[in-house]
Design an enzyme around this catalytic site. Structure first.
Site, mmCIF file in Angstrom:
data_model
loop_
_atom_site.group_PDB
_atom_site.id
_atom_site.type_symbol
_atom_site.label_atom_id
_atom_site.label_comp_id
_atom_site.label_asym_id
_atom_site.label_seq_id
_atom_site.Cartn_x
_atom_site.Cartn_y
_atom_site.Cartn_z
ATOM 1 N N GLU A 186 19.083 -14.560 -4.922
ATOM 2 C CA GLU A 186 19.450 -13.624 -3.839
ATOM 3 C C GLU A 186 20.740 -14.112 -3.142
ATOM 4 O O GLU A 186 21.645 -13.320 -2.861
ATOM 5 C CB GLU A 186 18.283 -13.574 -2.859
ATOM 6 C CG GLU A 186 18.454 -12.669 -1.666
ATOM 7 C CD GLU A 186 17.249 -12.818 -0.717
ATOM 8 O OE1 GLU A 186 16.099 -12.741 -1.185
ATOM 9 O OE2 GLU A 186 17.482 -13.030 0.489
ATOM 10 N N LYS A 225 9.472 -18.193 -6.375
ATOM 11 C CA LYS A 225 9.969 -17.461 -5.190
ATOM 12 C C LYS A 225 11.241 -18.121 -4.663
ATOM 13 O O LYS A 225 12.183 -17.444 -4.244
ATOM 14 C CB LYS A 225 8.885 -17.433 -4.106
ATOM 15 C CG LYS A 225 9.349 -16.944 -2.733
ATOM 16 C CD LYS A 225 9.879 -15.513 -2.788
ATOM 17 C CE LYS A 225 10.087 -14.848 -1.451
ATOM 18 N NZ LYS A 225 10.911 -15.477 -0.469
ATOM 19 N N SER A 265 7.943 -11.516 -1.452
ATOM 20 C CA SER A 265 9.335 -11.129 -1.243
ATOM 21 C C SER A 265 9.464 -9.651 -0.942
ATOM 22 O O SER A 265 8.713 -8.831 -1.456
ATOM 23 C CB SER A 265 10.167 -11.451 -2.483
ATOM 24 O OG SER A 265 11.487 -10.991 -2.268
ATOM 25 N N HIS A 313 14.018 -17.124 -6.846
ATOM 26 C CA HIS A 313 14.346 -15.741 -6.465
ATOM 27 C C HIS A 313 15.319 -15.750 -5.282
ATOM 28 O O HIS A 313 16.327 -15.042 -5.271
ATOM 29 C CB HIS A 313 13.069 -14.972 -6.114
ATOM 30 C CG HIS A 313 13.322 -13.719 -5.335
ATOM 31 N ND1 HIS A 313 13.588 -13.722 -3.977
ATOM 32 C CD2 HIS A 313 13.407 -12.417 -5.711
ATOM 33 C CE1 HIS A 313 13.817 -12.487 -3.560
ATOM 34 N NE2 HIS A 313 13.708 -11.677 -4.594
ATOM 35 N N ASN A 314 15.018 -16.553 -4.291
ATOM 36 C CA ASN A 314 15.884 -16.600 -3.110
ATOM 37 C C ASN A 314 17.249 -17.196 -3.441
ATOM 38 O O ASN A 314 18.274 -16.747 -2.920
ATOM 39 C CB ASN A 314 15.231 -17.417 -1.990
ATOM 40 C CG ASN A 314 14.115 -16.643 -1.305
ATOM 41 O OD1 ASN A 314 13.534 -15.744 -1.900
ATOM 42 N ND2 ASN A 314 13.813 -16.991 -0.075
#
Ligand code: 2AM
Length: 508
Positions: free
Chosen positions: A217, A210, A138, A213-214
């Site tokens: 985001e 991940k 990332s 995480h997105n």
């Protein structure tokens, strides 16, 4: 050709789009010899020519036109990173190197793969004696070049081989402040600091984390957009004035990459019309590549109420219905709310509190989702470490993440982030303003789905009693789905022999 170990280059990379190129340069800057290969050879040639002309570490980048030569140029156990299009492209690229591998070699997928694909690939490669790491990467192009946040999943053995490279090239944070160390330049990487990488867990764990995480985001960005929208539509503020507000917020607990770039974006003038602001020239339809959607699908599959995160995805979907919205704007009426008459300064403070409280809820949802996923997939995730490696390099990097690390370090079994004393206090302090903002948006007809759904989550989570007693009764009525009773032990299920609708009530 310079080789750093007796039998070959330290590492290979397949896929020379921008992310791949930048990761190669990052590794070369850290002293690793990197072999590179790309399906379209001309792109590899162009990249090597670019390196020779511009990059201080060009002599550590070695191009191969032939895939066999590429694989054979690597030191064993060979480590090959793939940064190719997720899905079929990844399988095709990986299969092209397989014939030349030996047992114990390691393939690393640095793309945005779906974790289910990573679980499948790990299993398939293991059967062939090949190690497989699915690593989240990332930080976009700049992160890849000067320090990304890296989330590797795979066997501990494979991680041992990759670790020296991953820890060198990852973003670094200051040990004392927890903030990212910046200022790297080509040929001059950051020295010292804590690396933003750690072994996440087996098989798909890295790509799952991940993905979350997105998802976070998505919601982080949506919350900022709602704050912007309320300042614009309720308070009538112009972009440069809002830029100052975001810059001010960035000095405090909201300090983060996304708030920082928002302040920058809002003061940017339109290159095609320098008297106007750039943000006003951008069409209000959001794109998406799918990781936010995957996060929401996973939360639905696992039964985790990550409603604010899903709202962020739906908000993008709604924004994409531009023509429909434009048409509806002239026919569907909103409220006739009076112009906001209160203090602008106080309103800005209210919006800040709403943003911060909503952000806490959104992160709580993301971490709850990971907590459930680890049971589903047999992982043991360390949430303090996950927050720690998100402190630098990645898009959601923020001061806030140190607080999450602290929360999980203080209580490894923390059930929900909102229950941590620091975050609890923050919500208690900000909730009155948060509620006012949500009420104002409703009153004035301003769409703020993430602020309001985060609040609904908060109020739902802290409710000892929800109206789903009635819902269970309805389910029992029309489908004999049974119900549990408040006055009986959990796990005992009851059913009433309901009359047909319209018939007299049961006599009990
Ligand atoms: P290309 O330059 O030959 O298109 C991002 O799209 C990267 O993925 C590019 O380096 C691209 O190679 C590579 N890529 C996409 N599909 C691929 C495939 N089926 N096999 C190998 N590489 C692929």
């Amino acid at each position: 050709m310079a080789k750093t170990t007796d039998d070959g280059h330290h590492i290979g990379l397949v896929g020379l789009a921008v992310m791949g190129q930048n990761l190669v340069l990052n590794m070369a800057d850290h002293g690793f010899n990197v072999a590179v290969y790309n399906r379209t050879t001309s792109k590899m040639d162009d990249f090597i020519a670019y390196c020779k002309a511009n990059e201080p570490s060009a002599d550590r980048v070695h191009g191969y036109a032939d895939v066999k030569d590429f694989v054979k140029s690597l030191a064993r156990p060979r480590k090959i990173i793939f940064l190719v299009k997720a899905g079929a492209g990844t399988d095709a690229a990986m299969n092209s190197v397989v014939p030349y591998l030996d047992k114990g070699d390691i393939l690393i997928d640095g793309g945005n793969a779906n974790w289910n694909d990573t679980i499948r690939r790990e299993k398939e490669f293991k059967a062939k004696g090949i190690e497989f790491i699915g690593s989240g990467v990332s930080g976009g192009e700049t992160g890849a070049r000067f320090g990304p946040s890296l989330m590797p999943g795979g066997s501990k053995e494979a991680w041992k081989s990759l670790r020296p490279i991953w820890t060198k090239i990852a973003a670094k944070v200051d040990k004392k402040t927890g903030l990212e160390l910046t200022g790297a330049e080509p040929g001059k990487p950051i020295k010292g600091g804590e690396p933003c990488t750690a072994h996440i867990g087996p098989d798909g764990a890295g790509h799952y984390v991940k993905m979350v995480h997105n998802g976070i985001e998505y919601i982080d960005m949506q919350l900022i957009c709602e704050a912007y929208s309320i300042m614009k539509n309720l308070l009538g503020m112009k972009p440069d004035a809002m830029s100052k507000v975001f810059a001010e917020w960035n000095k405090g607990e909201l300090f983060s990459f996304l708030i920082e770039i928002t302040a920058d974006i809002l003061q940017q003038k339109d290159p095609e019309n320098p008297r106007k602001f750039f943000v006003d020239a951008v069409l209000d339809t959001a794109g998406q590549k799918g990781t936010g959607k995957w996060t929401s699908i996973s939360s639905l599959d696992l039964g985790i109420p990550a409603n604010a995160m899903a709202e962020a995805v739906f908000a993008r979907c709604l924004s994409a219905l531009k023509e429909e919205r434009v048409a509806a704007s002239t026919s569907l009426k909103g409220p006739k709310a009076k112009k906001y008459a209160g203090s602008k300064k106080a309103a800005i403070e209210m919006i800040r509190d709403a943003l911060y409280c909503s952000k806490i809820c959104a992160y709580a949802q993301g971490f709850q989702l990971m907590a459930e996923a680890q049971h589903e997939y047999n992982w043991k995730l360390d949430f303090g470490t996950i927050a720690k490696i998100w402190r630098g390099g990645c898009i959601i990097r923020a001061r806030f993440l140190q607080k999450i690390t602290d929360a999980y370090n203080n209580d490894k079994k923390l059930q929900n982030l909102m229950l941590d004393p620091y975050f609890k206090k923050a919500i208690h302090k900000g909730q009155a303003n948060w509620r006012k903002v949500v009420a104002l948006t409703a009153e004035h007809g301003i769409s703020a789905p993430a602020f309001s759904s985060a609040l609904a989550y908060y109020d739902g989570y802290r409710s000892a009693v929800l109206p789903q007693n009635l819902l269970q009764a309805q389910r029992d009525f029309f489908g004999a789905h049974t119900y549990e009773r408040v006055d009986k032990k959990r796990g005992q299920f009851f059913h009433i022999d309901w009359p047909e609708p319209g018939r007299p009530q049961l006599k009990v």
